[in-house]
Design a protein around this motif. Structure first.
Motif, PDB file in Angstrom:
ATOM      1  N   LYS A  16      45.140  51.736  37.147  1.00  0.00           N
ATOM      2  CA  LYS A  16      44.688  50.326  37.536  1.00  0.00           C
ATOM      3  C   LYS A  16      45.948  49.489  38.004  1.00  0.00           C
ATOM      4  N   ASP A  17      47.109  49.731  37.591  1.00  0.00           N
ATOM      5  CA  ASP A  17      48.525  48.893  37.901  1.00  0.00           C
ATOM      6  C   ASP A  17      48.529  49.212  39.447  1.00  0.00           C
ATOM      7  N   ALA A  18      48.445  50.606  39.750  1.00  0.00           N
ATOM      8  CA  ALA A  18      48.620  50.938  41.169  1.00  0.00           C
ATOM      9  C   ALA A  18      47.891  50.064  42.009  1.00  0.00           C
ATOM     10  N   LEU A  19      46.583  49.607  41.741  1.00  0.00           N
ATOM     11  CA  LEU A  19      45.698  48.841  42.842  1.00  0.00           C
ATOM     12  C   LEU A  19      46.443  47.613  42.752  1.00  0.00           C
ATOM     13  N   MET A  20      47.083  46.896  41.740  1.00  0.00           N
ATOM     14  CA  MET A  20      47.621  45.534  41.858  1.00  0.00           C
ATOM     15  C   MET A  20      48.742  45.735  42.849  1.00  0.00           C
ATOM     16  N   GLU A  21      49.748  46.749  42.543  1.00  0.00           N
ATOM     17  CA  GLU A  21      50.708  46.938  43.645  1.00  0.00           C
ATOM     18  C   GLU A  21      50.513  47.144  44.890  1.00  0.00           C
ATOM     19  N   ILE A  22      49.246  47.795  45.169  1.00  0.00           N
ATOM     20  CA  ILE A  22      48.857  48.064  46.494  1.00  0.00           C
ATOM     21  C   ILE A  22      48.469  46.569  47.100  1.00  0.00           C
ATOM     22  N   ILE A  23      47.559  46.056  46.410  1.00  0.00           N
ATOM     23  CA  ILE A  23      47.187  44.432  46.906  1.00  0.00           C
ATOM     24  C   ILE A  23      48.292  43.564  47.271  1.00  0.00           C
ATOM     25  N   ASN A  24      49.238  43.866  46.206  1.00  0.00           N
ATOM     26  CA  ASN A  24      50.663  42.854  46.454  1.00  0.00           C
ATOM     27  C   ASN A  24      51.304  43.197  47.418  1.00  0.00           C
ATOM     28  N   LYS A  25      51.497  44.397  48.126  1.00  0.00           N
ATOM     29  CA  LYS A  25      52.266  44.805  49.397  1.00  0.00           C
ATOM     30  C   LYS A  25      51.169  44.064  50.536  1.00  0.00           C
ATOM     31  N   PHE A  26      50.000  43.956  50.385  1.00  0.00           N
ATOM     32  CA  PHE A  26      49.157  43.614  51.575  1.00  0.00           C
ATOM     33  C   PHE A  26      48.907  42.089  51.479  1.00  0.00           C
ATOM     34  N   LYS A  27      49.418  41.600  50.363  1.00  0.00           N
ATOM     35  CA  LYS A  27      49.103  40.204  49.938  1.00  0.00           C
ATOM     36  C   LYS A  27      49.410  39.081  51.471  1.00  0.00           C
ATOM     37  N   PRO A  28      50.678  39.384  51.870  1.00  0.00           N
ATOM     38  CA  PRO A  28      50.894  38.403  52.966  1.00  0.00           C
ATOM     39  C   PRO A  28      49.895  38.525  54.062  1.00  0.00           C
ATOM     40  N   VAL A  29      49.570  39.874  54.436  1.00  0.00           N
ATOM     41  CA  VAL A  29      48.690  40.135  55.607  1.00  0.00           C
ATOM     42  C   VAL A  29      47.241  39.439  55.202  1.00  0.00           C
ATOM     43  N   ILE A  30      46.903  39.465  53.967  1.00  0.00           N
ATOM     44  CA  ILE A  30      45.601  39.032  53.528  1.00  0.00           C
ATOM     45  C   ILE A  30      45.550  37.480  53.668  1.00  0.00           C
ATOM     46  N   ASN A  31      46.919  36.618  53.240  1.00  0.00           N
ATOM     47  CA  ASN A  31      46.900  35.535  53.174  1.00  0.00           C
ATOM     48  C   ASN A  31      47.045  34.970  54.778  1.00  0.00           C
ATOM     49  N   LYS A  32      47.506  35.698  55.555  1.00  0.00           N
ATOM     50  CA  LYS A  32      47.658  35.246  56.930  1.00  0.00           C
ATOM     51  C   LYS A  32      46.161  35.129  57.560  1.00  0.00           C
ATOM     52  N   PHE A  33      45.178  36.400  56.962  1.00  0.00           N
ATOM     53  CA  PHE A  33      44.169  36.209  57.895  1.00  0.00           C
ATOM     54  C   PHE A  33      43.177  35.181  57.038  1.00  0.00           C
ATOM     55  N   LYS A  34      43.559  35.257  55.774  1.00  0.00           N
ATOM     56  CA  LYS A  34      42.596  33.780  55.122  1.00  0.00           C
ATOM     57  C   LYS A  34      43.085  32.559  55.870  1.00  0.00           C
ATOM     58  N   ARG A  35      44.129  32.239  56.226  1.00  0.00           N
ATOM     59  CA  ARG A  35      44.685  31.030  57.001  1.00  0.00           C
ATOM     60  C   ARG A  35      43.752  30.956  58.081  1.00  0.00           C
ATOM     61  N   ASN A  36      43.856  31.985  59.028  1.00  0.00           N
ATOM     62  CA  ASN A  36      43.096  31.910  60.232  1.00  0.00           C
ATOM     63  C   ASN A  36      41.575  32.266  60.285  1.00  0.00           C
ATOM     64  N   SER A  37      40.978  32.066  59.047  1.00  0.00           N
ATOM     65  CA  SER A  37      39.635  32.519  59.187  1.00  0.00           C
ATOM     66  C   SER A  37      38.695  31.369  58.916  1.00  0.00           C
ATOM     67  N   TYR A  38      37.433  31.448  59.448  1.00  0.00           N
ATOM     68  CA  TYR A  38      36.313  30.319  59.190  1.00  0.00           C
ATOM     69  C   TYR A  38      35.729  30.655  57.798  1.00  0.00           C
ATOM     70  N   CYS A  39      35.928  31.882  57.141  1.00  0.00           N
ATOM     71  CA  CYS A  39      35.317  32.097  56.002  1.00  0.00           C
ATOM     72  C   CYS A  39      36.159  31.739  54.661  1.00  0.00           C
ATOM     73  N   GLU A  40      35.670  30.992  53.842  1.00  0.00           N
ATOM     74  CA  GLU A  40      36.430  30.289  52.714  1.00  0.00           C
ATOM     75  C   GLU A  40      36.897  31.594  51.729  1.00  0.00           C
ATOM     76  N   ASP A  41      36.425  32.680  51.436  1.00  0.00           N
ATOM     77  CA  ASP A  41      36.617  33.531  50.494  1.00  0.00           C
ATOM     78  C   ASP A  41      36.965  34.747  51.417  1.00  0.00           C
ATOM     79  N   MET A  42      37.600  34.550  52.029  1.00  0.00           N
ATOM     80  CA  MET A  42      38.330  35.691  53.068  1.00  0.00           C
ATOM     81  C   MET A  42      39.049  36.796  52.202  1.00  0.00           C
TER      82      MET A  42
END
Length: 171
Positions: A16-42
């Motif tokens: 399960k720690d591998a999942l957190m590491e993968i999510i952390n690698k993509f966290k900047p991209v996810i945050n960028k999508f969240k900032r540019n989204s109309y969805c509050e829970d993107m």
């Protein structure tokens, strides 16, 4: 720091720690999508999608060896998910504003114009009042009024013209 392909293999084997590491690698991209989204829970949508994506991801060795291929695969899938969710929420967001504008316009319209209109048609018969209300206040076509009143369009047209002629003579 592990390679992305190795992290996917570790996650699929139950780490399960591998999942957190993968999510952390993509966290900047996810945050960028969240900032540019109309969805509050993107961010939540994308993280949940990433979990299901990782579980369905192919385990071919040649695929998982190349870091760029795995990264671009996950990134492209996240981007597609972002676009689908954002489109859905964008349409909903716009529809809410349009509905609010229509409601505000109708309230204003009914407050001032409806009173004047009712005063103008007070001398007409109930049938004529009903047809003029449906035609000009409800914005229905003669065909729609005929369908609603279960009569012919010609009858509605005749009553409509007669009512307008009466109003011309009165005013």
């Amino acid at each position: 720091m592990h390679k992305l392909g190795d992290l996917v293999v570790l996650y699929k084997s139950g780490e399960k720690d591998a999942l957190m590491e993968i999510i952390n690698k993509f966290k900047p991209v996810i945050n960028k999508f969240k900032r540019n989204s109309y969805c509050e829970d993107m961010d939540s949508e994308l993280i949940l999608f990433m979990i299901t994506l990782l579980e369905k991801m192919p385990m071919r060795e040649e695929f998982l060896k190349d870091e760029k291929i795995v990264f671009s695969y996950i990134l492209k899938c996240l981007k597609n998910k972002y676009m689908r969710v954002n489109k859905k929420y964008y349409n909903q967001y716009n529809r809410e504003f349009v509905d609010d504008d229509i409601l505000n316009y109708k309230e204003y319209y009914l407050l001032e114009s409806d009173i004047e209109f009712q005063d103008i048609i007070k001398d007409l018969s109930d049938c004529e009042k009903n047809i003029l209300n449906k035609r000009y206040i409800c914005n229905l076509s003669e065909s729609d009024i005929a369908r609603e009143l279960k009569t012919s369009r010609q009858y509605i047209n005749k009553v409509h013209k007669k009512a307008l002629t009466k109003l011309k003579n009165i005013y």
